[in-house]
Design a protein around this motif. Sequence first.
Motif, mmCIF file in Angstrom:
data_model
loop_
_atom_site.group_PDB
_atom_site.id
_atom_site.type_symbol
_atom_site.label_atom_id
_atom_site.label_comp_id
_atom_site.label_asym_id
_atom_site.label_seq_id
_atom_site.Cartn_x
_atom_site.Cartn_y
_atom_site.Cartn_z
ATOM 1 N N MET A 1 0.820 -1.196 0.000
ATOM 2 C CA MET A 1 0.000 0.000 0.000
ATOM 3 C C MET A 1 0.866 1.263 0.000
ATOM 4 N N PHE A 2 2.032 1.195 0.656
ATOM 5 C CA PHE A 2 2.960 2.324 0.687
ATOM 6 C C PHE A 2 4.343 1.830 0.253
ATOM 7 N N PRO A 3 4.526 1.578 -1.045
ATOM 8 C CA PRO A 3 5.771 0.951 -1.511
ATOM 9 C C PRO A 3 7.031 1.778 -1.252
ATOM 10 N N HIS A 4 6.943 3.093 -1.328
ATOM 11 C CA HIS A 4 8.133 3.919 -1.130
ATOM 12 C C HIS A 4 8.556 3.952 0.344
ATOM 13 N N LEU A 5 7.591 3.964 1.246
ATOM 14 C CA LEU A 5 7.915 3.940 2.677
ATOM 15 C C LEU A 5 8.476 2.587 3.087
ATOM 16 N N THR A 6 7.873 1.510 2.598
ATOM 17 C CA THR A 6 8.406 0.188 2.929
ATOM 18 C C THR A 6 9.777 -0.006 2.281
ATOM 19 N N GLY A 7 9.997 0.634 1.143
ATOM 20 C CA GLY A 7 11.305 0.586 0.499
ATOM 21 C C GLY A 7 12.382 1.259 1.334
ATOM 22 N N LEU A 8 11.984 2.192 2.194
ATOM 23 C CA LEU A 8 12.918 2.861 3.100
ATOM 24 C C LEU A 8 13.200 2.018 4.340
ATOM 25 N N GLY A 9 12.468 0.908 4.479
ATOM 26 C CA GLY A 9 12.671 0.049 5.649
ATOM 27 C C GLY A 9 11.659 0.282 6.743
ATOM 28 N N ILE A 10 10.633 1.072 6.476
ATOM 29 C CA ILE A 10 9.592 1.316 7.476
ATOM 30 C C ILE A 10 8.609 0.140 7.412
ATOM 31 N N GLN A 11 8.637 -0.679 8.459
ATOM 32 C CA GLN A 11 7.860 -1.914 8.478
ATOM 33 C C GLN A 11 6.355 -1.666 8.574
ATOM 34 N N ASP A 12 5.969 -0.724 9.452
ATOM 35 C CA ASP A 12 4.546 -0.471 9.683
ATOM 36 C C ASP A 12 4.233 1.010 9.484
ATOM 37 N N PRO A 13 3.965 1.432 8.246
ATOM 38 C CA PRO A 13 3.698 2.845 7.971
ATOM 39 C C PRO A 13 2.507 3.414 8.757
ATOM 40 N N LYS A 14 1.602 2.568 9.204
ATOM 41 C CA LYS A 14 0.433 3.043 9.956
ATOM 42 C C LYS A 14 0.830 3.630 11.315
#
Length: 127
Positions: A1-14
Amino acid sequence: MFPHLTGLGIQDPKQIERYSLRQEAHKDVLKVYFRKQKGELFAKSVKFKYPRQVKNVLVDSGSHKYKEVTEINRNLTLVIDELNKITKPEKLVETDVKQKILSDLRHLEKVVSSKIAEIEADLEKLK
């Protein structure tokens, strides 16, 4: 759902609560703050640095003079779009330029003084 944030290593953007963005020299610094977890004294945050993109823009077509300008990194704009979906920031009111400059100056003072303290501590270790 948030590919760029998870690409930064953020596991749980919520879990993202807010973010800040500032410019230092030829870099944009993005700091992402997470919601404070139970038992934590301070909320966790992570910092990312993005180099600014450099472009040459034609200033005077008669003399063919160009000026070098910088702009925000394209990847950073995509990350900010995702952060805005999560944090839903309120419309920012134009801040007082003097206040912004003073705030930037205070931040710079803190950064420089902490770096000086770090270097002095390294010097003490050499004695």
